[in-house]
Design an enzyme around this catalytic site. Structure first.
Site, PDB file in Angstrom:
ATOM      1  CB  VAL A  48      -0.928   0.030   1.229  1.00 44.37           C
ATOM      2  CG1 VAL A  48      -1.857   1.241   1.167  1.00 44.37           C
ATOM      3  CG2 VAL A  48      -1.737  -1.257   1.335  1.00 44.37           C
ATOM      4  CB  CYS A  49       0.933   4.279   0.255  1.00 40.91           C
ATOM      5  SG  CYS A  49       1.341   6.034   0.120  1.00 40.91           S
ATOM      6  CB  THR A  50       5.736   4.824   0.645  1.00 41.50           C
ATOM      7  OG1 THR A  50       5.232   4.773   1.982  1.00 41.50           O
ATOM      8  CG2 THR A  50       5.450   6.201   0.054  1.00 41.50           C
ATOM      9  CB  THR A  80       4.267   3.953  -5.260  1.00 40.35           C
ATOM     10  OG1 THR A  80       4.305   4.308  -3.865  1.00 40.35           O
ATOM     11  CG2 THR A  80       5.007   5.012  -6.066  1.00 40.35           C
TER      12      THR A  80
END
Length: 339
Positions: free
Chosen positions: A113-115, A133
């Protein structure tokens, strides 16, 4: 329709947490899988930290872990690797990366998730793979890990057993996709309605990345062009006009854009105009012809084509989705959710 493998127990979801993890990266997916259990799914969610101790998130909230790395003995059907705002420090933590590698070896599917994508990339798990990302960090992911094929506009990407998603709430989108894969569209749709989220949100990340900074350049003549476009997107910014502003040839302007900006003059102007239009649609009540004229598109149809081509949504849909939370239109929202 239940797509879970017949004759098996619950699907195990292991969420890896560490000091400084972003809270919603953890809780968003957990809520999806927990909600799925109310509509026919069968997930067992467990939170794992390196040593089994609780961690403090970037928001200051404490999260308890159910088990340590050494206690994760059985393969996980899904491993969730969240991100954190201090990802630049995290990717230098070899002990942390080794935990990610070990957990990945025991997982049938690994999802970031995300970074969290930076952790997977730094651990060597995204080499030669496509990935996503947060739009704000996609360029850094591509620069730091050139073997990763970054898709900057994707909400989430699947490549083999690896799944990567965009910023924060995109972990919910990714988790819904997994629920659909495991238990079918009806269960995923029920979860989306229960959480009051899109089952598949319209458009990609580009619709969120407005106000992008003008490219850095040491070329003073090019700086004058970029400033002129940013200051008045609706003005005449043809290639000839740009060359006149900079006092150079059309050919030289084209070469400067290619070398310094990485795109053509026309595409750059369209991007700036698009961002200006997004701001007007978010903050004002101007009619579409006025927005189109003020931002240099000329007509509502040209504005619409640019939005659909670059953002995947119409200007009207963008205005409706991003100007308000819908608090003043509860009846319409309720009807849409229950439909």
């Amino acid at each position: 329709m239940n797509r879970k493998r017949p004759g098996t127990g619950p699907l195990t979801v292991t969420v890896f947490v560490f000091p400084g993890v972003r809270l919603l990266d953890v809780t968003g997916p957990i809520e999806v899988f927990a909600s799925a259990n109310e509509f026919g799914g069968h997930y067992q969610v467990q939170i794992a930290s390196e040593d089994g101790a609780e961690v403090v998130t970037s928001a200051g909230t404490r999260l308890s872990a159910d088990l340590s790395l050494s206690e994760v003995r059985e393969p996980s059907d899904v491993l969730v690797v969240p991100g954190g705002p201090e990802w630049e420090t995290l990717i230098k933590d070899e002990a942390l990366l080794d935990v990610v590698r070990q957990l990945n070896e025991k997982a049938r599917c690994t999802a970031s998730v995300c970074t969290g994508a930076f952790l997977l990339a730094a651990a060597g798990l995204l080499n030669g793979r496509r990935a996503a990302t947060h739009w704000r960090h996609s360029r850094q992911l591509a620069l730091r890990f050139p073997s990763v094929q970054v898709e900057p506009d994707a909400i989430f990407v699947r490549d083999g057993k690896m799944m990567t998603s965009a910023g924060v709430s995109a972990g919910i989108d990714l988790s819904l996709a997994l629920v659909e894969e495991h238990y079918g569209a009806e269960v995923a749709r029920a979860v989306a309605k229960d959480m009051v989220v899109f089952m598949q949100r319209p458009g990609g990340q580009s619709q969120f990345s407005v106000h992008s900074r003008a490219p850095h350049t040491r070329q003073e003549m090019l700086r004058r062009i970029l400033d002129a476009v940013a200051e008045n997107p609706g003005a005449n910014h043809t290639l000839t006009a740009m060359a006149r502003t900079a006092g150079v040839s059309v050919r030289h302007v084209t070469r400067l854009f290619c070398e310094e900006v990485g795109t053509t003059p026309a595409r750059y102007v369209e991007q700036v105009r698009l961002e200006a239009a997004q701001v007007l649609l978010e903050t004002g009540d101007d009619a579409m012809p006025v927005v189109a004229r003020r931002t240099g598109f000329g007509s509502p149809e040209s504005l619409r084509r640019a939005f659909v081509r670059r953002l995947g949504v119409t200007p009207g849909a963008f205005r409706a989705s991003f100007r308000t939370t819908g608090v003043s239109t509860n009846d319409a929202v309720s009807e849409a959710i229950s439909a």
